[in-house]
Design a protein around this motif. Structure first.
Motif, PDB file in Angstrom:
ATOM      1  N   ASP A  38      -5.038   5.606   2.638  1.00 17.07           N
ATOM      2  CA  ASP A  38      -4.584   4.773   1.523  1.00 17.07           C
ATOM      3  C   ASP A  38      -4.910   5.541   0.245  1.00 17.07           C
ATOM      4  OD1 ASP A  38      -4.609   2.894  -0.663  1.00 17.07           O
ATOM      5  OD2 ASP A  38      -4.730   1.263   0.784  1.00 17.07           O
ATOM      6  N   ASP A  79      -4.928   4.786  -2.815  1.00 20.18           N
ATOM      7  CA  ASP A  79      -5.631   4.061  -3.875  1.00 20.18           C
ATOM      8  C   ASP A  79      -7.093   3.805  -3.515  1.00 20.18           C
ATOM      9  OD1 ASP A  79      -3.463   3.727  -5.786  1.00 20.18           O
ATOM     10  OD2 ASP A  79      -2.569   2.405  -4.287  1.00 20.18           O
ATOM     11  N   THR A  80      -7.342   3.313  -2.322  1.00 19.17           N
ATOM     12  CA  THR A  80      -8.711   2.963  -1.922  1.00 19.17           C
ATOM     13  C   THR A  80      -9.440   4.122  -1.265  1.00 19.17           C
ATOM     14  OG1 THR A  80      -8.090   2.222   0.302  1.00 19.17           O
ATOM     15  CG2 THR A  80      -7.917   0.613  -1.509  1.00 19.17           C
ATOM     16  N   LYS A  81      -8.693   5.109  -0.768  1.00 22.93           N
ATOM     17  CA  LYS A  81      -9.216   6.264  -0.020  1.00 22.93           C
ATOM     18  C   LYS A  81      -9.740   5.869   1.362  1.00 22.93           C
ATOM     19  CE  LYS A  81      -8.098   8.915  -3.421  1.00 22.93           C
ATOM     20  NZ  LYS A  81      -7.568   7.920  -4.359  1.00 22.93           N
ATOM     21  N   GLU A  82      -9.477   4.652   1.801  1.00 27.02           N
ATOM     22  CA  GLU A  82      -9.782   4.294   3.174  1.00 27.02           C
ATOM     23  C   GLU A  82      -8.842   5.089   4.081  1.00 27.02           C
ATOM     24  OE1 GLU A  82     -10.141   0.324   6.069  1.00 27.02           O
ATOM     25  OE2 GLU A  82      -9.218   0.169   4.077  1.00 27.02           O
ATOM     26  N   ASP A 115       4.599  -1.338   3.202  1.00 28.05           N
ATOM     27  CA  ASP A 115       3.876  -0.110   2.883  1.00 28.05           C
ATOM     28  C   ASP A 115       4.838   1.032   2.599  1.00 28.05           C
ATOM     29  OD1 ASP A 115       1.375  -1.299   3.318  1.00 28.05           O
ATOM     30  OD2 ASP A 115       1.393  -0.788   5.457  1.00 28.05           O
ATOM     31  N   ARG A 142       0.835  -1.193   0.000  1.00 26.67           N
ATOM     32  CA  ARG A 142       0.000   0.000   0.000  1.00 26.67           C
ATOM     33  C   ARG A 142       0.874   1.248   0.000  1.00 26.67           C
ATOM     34  NH1 ARG A 142      -3.461  -0.505   5.381  1.00 26.67           N
ATOM     35  NH2 ARG A 142      -1.335  -0.812   6.162  1.00 26.67           N
TER      36      ARG A 142
END
Length: 243
Positions: free
Chosen positions: A219, A221-224, A30, A3
């Motif tokens: 994150d 990419d996922t926006k979490e 990460d 990530r």
């Protein structure tokens, strides 16, 4: 899975940093991108720098420079402590270095010297502390202070978002130069928002850890995202930054 995560302004809150890294379950695989302002606010600024240097020996870390980092760098280098810095969190930073020997201070100075003005990744995503003004992008920026201080990029993105602008020809060029732009510097608390904000192509990750907000990590990419507790609750006998 590897990530890439981006971290907002820390402002001396080591307890918040450790907490949010734990909640995000950071792994050595990460990549961590820090948006600057590591110091000035809570009482552990020097300890934050020591932790970040150690963390960078264990995994890939990219460190942007913030305006508060510039102030601290100048102080470590010259010994001069301007009033404006002391009044904006610098006094707590100076106190955190009180019992640190000269050699260690020089190692920390080297950390500040090596901070990046900005980073552009392989997917054309920009990471910068504050912003930039040039319509041709940060590579053509005539005033490097904009990387540390600019708020017009974020304000422009907010204006576009609020107008619900659909016409691509009306969107300023600098907002279209990158797939996404990740910034700190302007607390989302200014807009009564306690989580990362998104406007146009810009993500603002500064959720007010210096004041009565939380430290955030996302994150890309996922926006979490994950957040610490309100940082004030982790330093109950301190006030953080006053302004």
């Amino acid at each position: 899975m590897k990530r890439t995560l981006v971290i907002g302004d820390i402002h001396g809150g080591l307890k918040a940093l450790l907490q949010v890294l734990g909640r995000a379950e950071i792994q050595p695989s990460d990549t961590l991108i820090f948006l600057g302002d590591y110091v000035d606010g809570w009482s552990e600024s020097a300890q934050v720098i020591a932790f970040l240097m150690e963390l960078a020996t264990k995994q890939t870390c990219l460190f942007m420079k913030g305006n508060h980092d510039m102030w601290c760098e100048n102080w470590l280098d010259s010994g001069l402590a301007p009033h404006v810095w002391l009044m904006h969190g610098g006094s707590s930073t100076a106190e955190s270095y009180r019992y640190m020997d000269f050699q260690t201070r020089q190692i920390h100075l080297s950390f500040f010297n090596q901070l990046k003005s900005y980073h552009i990744d392989s997917q054309n995503r920009l990471f910068v502390h504050a912003g930039f003004a040039s319509i041709h992008g940060p590579e053509d920026e005539h005033d490097d202070n904009n990387f540390l201080w600019d708020r017009t990029l974020w304000e422009t993105a907010l204006t576009i978002e609020r107008r619900n602008q659909k016409d691509e020809t009306m969107i300023p060029k600098r907002l279209k130069l990158f797939k996404e732009i990740f910034i700190g510097h302007t607390p989302t608390l200014n807009y009564n928002i306690e989580v990362p904000m998104h406007a146009a192509t810009v993500w603002n990750i500064d959720t007010g850890a210096a004041f009565h907000g939380r430290l955030s990590i996302m994150d890309i990419d996922t926006k979490e995202f994950w957040q610490s507790d309100v940082v004030q609750s982790l330093y109950p006998n301190e006030k953080g930054r006053n302004n």
